[in-house]
Design a protein around this motif. Sequence first.
Motif, PDB file in Angstrom:
ATOM      1  N   THR A  50       0.839  -1.196   0.000  1.00  0.00           N
ATOM      2  CA  THR A  50       0.000   0.000   0.000  1.00  0.00           C
ATOM      3  C   THR A  50       0.877   1.250   0.000  1.00  0.00           C
ATOM      4  O   THR A  50       2.060   1.192   0.360  1.00  0.00           O
ATOM      5  N   PRO A  51       0.325   2.394  -0.395  1.00  0.00           N
ATOM      6  CA  PRO A  51       1.126   3.631  -0.425  1.00  0.00           C
ATOM      7  C   PRO A  51       1.746   3.943   0.935  1.00  0.00           C
ATOM      8  O   PRO A  51       1.142   3.696   1.982  1.00  0.00           O
ATOM      9  N   ARG A  52       2.935   4.472   0.905  1.00  0.00           N
ATOM     10  CA  ARG A  52       3.641   4.858   2.124  1.00  0.00           C
ATOM     11  C   ARG A  52       2.812   5.871   2.894  1.00  0.00           C
ATOM     12  O   ARG A  52       2.268   6.828   2.331  1.00  0.00           O
ATOM     13  N   MET A  53       2.676   5.654   4.205  1.00  0.00           N
ATOM     14  CA  MET A  53       1.977   6.627   5.035  1.00  0.00           C
ATOM     15  C   MET A  53       2.818   6.945   6.270  1.00  0.00           C
ATOM     16  O   MET A  53       3.768   6.228   6.596  1.00  0.00           O
ATOM     17  N   LYS A  54       2.447   8.017   6.934  1.00  0.00           N
ATOM     18  CA  LYS A  54       3.204   8.500   8.089  1.00  0.00           C
ATOM     19  C   LYS A  54       2.288   8.488   9.315  1.00  0.00           C
ATOM     20  O   LYS A  54       1.217   9.091   9.300  1.00  0.00           O
ATOM     21  N   ILE A  55       2.723   7.775  10.366  1.00  0.00           N
ATOM     22  CA  ILE A  55       1.937   7.682  11.597  1.00  0.00           C
ATOM     23  C   ILE A  55       2.783   8.151  12.772  1.00  0.00           C
ATOM     24  O   ILE A  55       3.946   7.749  12.921  1.00  0.00           O
ATOM     25  N   ALA A  56       2.188   9.001  13.602  1.00  0.00           N
ATOM     26  CA  ALA A  56       2.861   9.496  14.801  1.00  0.00           C
ATOM     27  C   ALA A  56       2.367   8.727  16.018  1.00  0.00           C
ATOM     28  O   ALA A  56       1.175   8.479  16.168  1.00  0.00           O
ATOM     29  N   MET A  57       3.292   8.355  16.885  1.00  0.00           N
ATOM     30  CA  MET A  57       2.960   7.767  18.179  1.00  0.00           C
ATOM     31  C   MET A  57       3.506   8.701  19.253  1.00  0.00           C
ATOM     32  O   MET A  57       4.710   8.977  19.296  1.00  0.00           O
ATOM     33  N   VAL A  58       2.624   9.197  20.106  1.00  0.00           N
ATOM     34  CA  VAL A  58       3.004  10.183  21.122  1.00  0.00           C
ATOM     35  C   VAL A  58       2.608   9.641  22.486  1.00  0.00           C
ATOM     36  O   VAL A  58       1.419   9.441  22.764  1.00  0.00           O
ATOM     37  N   LEU A  70       9.160  -1.723  24.933  1.00  0.00           N
ATOM     38  CA  LEU A  70       8.320  -2.795  24.397  1.00  0.00           C
ATOM     39  C   LEU A  70       7.195  -2.222  23.536  1.00  0.00           C
ATOM     40  O   LEU A  70       6.868  -2.769  22.478  1.00  0.00           O
ATOM     41  N   ILE A  71       6.588  -1.136  23.992  1.00  0.00           N
ATOM     42  CA  ILE A  71       5.565  -0.444  23.193  1.00  0.00           C
ATOM     43  C   ILE A  71       6.155  -0.070  21.835  1.00  0.00           C
ATOM     44  O   ILE A  71       5.558  -0.321  20.778  1.00  0.00           O
ATOM     45  N   ARG A  72       7.323   0.538  21.880  1.00  0.00           N
ATOM     46  CA  ARG A  72       7.930   1.055  20.644  1.00  0.00           C
ATOM     47  C   ARG A  72       8.321  -0.068  19.695  1.00  0.00           C
ATOM     48  O   ARG A  72       8.162   0.056  18.473  1.00  0.00           O
ATOM     49  N   LYS A  73       8.831  -1.175  20.244  1.00  0.00           N
ATOM     50  CA  LYS A  73       9.190  -2.307  19.386  1.00  0.00           C
ATOM     51  C   LYS A  73       7.972  -2.867  18.670  1.00  0.00           C
ATOM     52  O   LYS A  73       8.037  -3.225  17.491  1.00  0.00           O
ATOM     53  N   GLY A  74       6.854  -2.967  19.385  1.00  0.00           N
ATOM     54  CA  GLY A  74       5.633  -3.429  18.744  1.00  0.00           C
ATOM     55  C   GLY A  74       5.191  -2.486  17.644  1.00  0.00           C
ATOM     56  O   GLY A  74       4.788  -2.916  16.553  1.00  0.00           O
ATOM     57  N   ALA A  75       5.257  -1.188  17.911  1.00  0.00           N
ATOM     58  CA  ALA A  75       4.878  -0.186  16.913  1.00  0.00           C
ATOM     59  C   ALA A  75       5.788  -0.265  15.691  1.00  0.00           C
ATOM     60  O   ALA A  75       5.335  -0.164  14.544  1.00  0.00           O
ATOM     61  N   GLN A  76       7.090  -0.455  15.927  1.00  0.00           N
ATOM     62  CA  GLN A  76       8.042  -0.547  14.821  1.00  0.00           C
ATOM     63  C   GLN A  76       7.805  -1.789  13.969  1.00  0.00           C
ATOM     64  O   GLN A  76       7.944  -1.748  12.742  1.00  0.00           O
ATOM     65  N   GLN A 284       0.837  -6.744  28.138  1.00  0.00           N
ATOM     66  CA  GLN A 284       1.347  -6.952  26.783  1.00  0.00           C
ATOM     67  C   GLN A 284       1.587  -5.630  26.032  1.00  0.00           C
ATOM     68  O   GLN A 284       0.923  -5.332  25.039  1.00  0.00           O
ATOM     69  N   PRO A 285       2.550  -4.853  26.471  1.00  0.00           N
ATOM     70  CA  PRO A 285       2.809  -3.561  25.829  1.00  0.00           C
ATOM     71  C   PRO A 285       3.233  -3.676  24.368  1.00  0.00           C
ATOM     72  O   PRO A 285       2.896  -2.805  23.555  1.00  0.00           O
ATOM     73  N   TYR A 286       3.973  -4.731  24.019  1.00  0.00           N
ATOM     74  CA  TYR A 286       4.353  -4.924  22.617  1.00  0.00           C
ATOM     75  C   TYR A 286       3.098  -4.986  21.750  1.00  0.00           C
ATOM     76  O   TYR A 286       3.027  -4.375  20.676  1.00  0.00           O
ATOM     77  N   LEU A 287       2.106  -5.718  22.226  1.00  0.00           N
ATOM     78  CA  LEU A 287       0.845  -5.849  21.495  1.00  0.00           C
ATOM     79  C   LEU A 287       0.131  -4.512  21.393  1.00  0.00           C
ATOM     80  O   LEU A 287      -0.458  -4.182  20.355  1.00  0.00           O
ATOM     81  N   GLN A 288       0.160  -3.723  22.452  1.00  0.00           N
ATOM     82  CA  GLN A 288      -0.472  -2.405  22.419  1.00  0.00           C
ATOM     83  C   GLN A 288       0.143  -1.533  21.329  1.00  0.00           C
ATOM     84  O   GLN A 288      -0.560  -0.864  20.562  1.00  0.00           O
ATOM     85  N   GLY A 289       1.470  -1.515  21.276  1.00  0.00           N
ATOM     86  CA  GLY A 289       2.150  -0.712  20.260  1.00  0.00           C
ATOM     87  C   GLY A 289       1.854  -1.203  18.858  1.00  0.00           C
ATOM     88  O   GLY A 289       1.591  -0.411  17.939  1.00  0.00           O
ATOM     89  N   TYR A 290       1.875  -2.532  18.696  1.00  0.00           N
ATOM     90  CA  TYR A 290       1.629  -3.132  17.386  1.00  0.00           C
ATOM     91  C   TYR A 290       0.214  -2.815  16.898  1.00  0.00           C
ATOM     92  O   TYR A 290       0.017  -2.333  15.773  1.00  0.00           O
ATOM     93  N   LEU A 291      -0.768  -3.085  17.735  1.00  0.00           N
ATOM     94  CA  LEU A 291      -2.158  -2.890  17.332  1.00  0.00           C
ATOM     95  C   LEU A 291      -2.480  -1.426  17.071  1.00  0.00           C
ATOM     96  O   LEU A 291      -3.287  -1.110  16.185  1.00  0.00           O
ATOM     97  N   SER A 292      -1.863  -0.525  17.817  1.00  0.00           N
ATOM     98  CA  SER A 292      -2.152   0.898  17.631  1.00  0.00           C
ATOM     99  C   SER A 292      -1.763   1.360  16.233  1.00  0.00           C
ATOM    100  O   SER A 292      -2.534   2.051  15.551  1.00  0.00           O
ATOM    101  N   VAL A 293      -0.572   0.973  15.796  1.00  0.00           N
ATOM    102  CA  VAL A 293      -0.118   1.357  14.453  1.00  0.00           C
ATOM    103  C   VAL A 293      -0.881   0.583  13.383  1.00  0.00           C
ATOM    104  O   VAL A 293      -1.364   1.152  12.394  1.00  0.00           O
ATOM    105  N   ASP A 294      -1.021  -0.720  13.579  1.00  0.00           N
ATOM    106  CA  ASP A 294      -1.679  -1.555  12.585  1.00  0.00           C
ATOM    107  C   ASP A 294      -3.146  -1.153  12.397  1.00  0.00           C
ATOM    108  O   ASP A 294      -3.687  -1.207  11.290  1.00  0.00           O
ATOM    109  N   SER A 295      -3.791  -0.730  13.490  1.00  0.00           N
ATOM    110  CA  SER A 295      -5.199  -0.337  13.386  1.00  0.00           C
ATOM    111  C   SER A 295      -5.365   0.905  12.522  1.00  0.00           C
ATOM    112  O   SER A 295      -6.349   1.028  11.780  1.00  0.00           O
ATOM    113  N   LEU A 296      -4.430   1.832  12.610  1.00  0.00           N
ATOM    114  CA  LEU A 296      -4.508   3.035  11.782  1.00  0.00           C
ATOM    115  C   LEU A 296      -4.288   2.690  10.312  1.00  0.00           C
ATOM    116  O   LEU A 296      -4.958   3.237   9.424  1.00  0.00           O
ATOM    117  N   TRP A 297      -3.371   1.761  10.061  1.00  0.00           N
ATOM    118  CA  TRP A 297      -3.155   1.302   8.682  1.00  0.00           C
ATOM    119  C   TRP A 297      -4.412   0.617   8.147  1.00  0.00           C
ATOM    120  O   TRP A 297      -4.850   0.873   7.017  1.00  0.00           O
TER     121      TRP A 297
END
Length: 337
Positions: A50-58, A70-76, A284-297
């Motif tokens: 899919t087209p490149r998009m930009k997501i901010a995590m604050v 762990l949050i950040r690794k999941g998001a990455q 499960q902070p890794y999961l929190q980070g992962y799902l947050s980014v993936d959900s926006l995608w």
Amino acid sequence: MERSRRNRRISAAAALSAAALLLAAGCSSSSGGKKAEESQDTAAAGKADTPRMKIAMVTHAAPGDTFWDLIRKGAQAAAAKDNVELIYSNDPNAATQANLIQNAIDQKVDGIAVTLAKPDAMKDVVAKAEAAGIPVVGFNAGLDDWKDQGLLEYFGQDESVAGEALGDKLNDLGAKHNICVIHEQGHVALEARCAGVKKTFKGKTENLYVNGTDMPSVKSTITAKLKQDSGIDYVVTLGAPFALTAVQSVADAGSDAKVGTFDLNKDLVKAVQDGGVQFAVDQQPYLQGYLSVDSLWLYKTNGNVSGGGVAPVLTGPAFVDKDNVESVAAFAAKGTR
């Protein structure tokens, strides 16, 4: 009856979490198994075209708090799969965190994932993001506020339920008097944890406030409290680094108190294995980070909204103790639990 309803809510939200993961897996390749077998290029698999998009995590992360690694690794991990440029920023000061969200708006990002540890300070800037057409999801902190602020989704644990579960655990262990160590005063999720413990624990619960950005001070404050009151038989901390410090405080005070905590990292897992810490509540902070980014995608590419925008996706609580710690030890060693 109340606990039964709460358990049903946890089960339903867990199902939603599983559904979100299945959606993520299903959307990682539109070609299916047959085409993957036909082409080595497709088997490079798992990365979105899919087209490149930009997501901010604050986030409200404080410097040095390994929980947020762990949050950040999941998001990455989600960002790498989804062809997303992840812009991560953090500050424990609510006003500065709000400024970081404004910076993300100014950069015209495609989505924002935010923690609402101090929701009143985030309200206006979150509204600005939404007015600019930027979808916003919440995670980790803000369970009671995400819908009121118009966020699409929320990923985390119900901190009150988690606290109540820990209170029940202390009852089962025969504890009589605990101190609940709050490392950031005014943080709604931390306050909710200790309030939950107090609600179900049959013994005495005292809140002990410490400065979480100054670990030597945390250590000395806990030590002083244990010396002052020899009747304390459990120290409950709200993060892995503070649990490890509490173990030192118990030793310095010559106390017989045991330590239980919320949250994990690899050093905490070792402490559970060694018996220095009795248990941890894993959200499960890794999961929190992962799902947050993936959900926006998923929202941007397919219009998906986990929980229908009305129910949170719960990532905890689950207890890790000597009986099951080996099952998560390998993942903790990799830095993902």
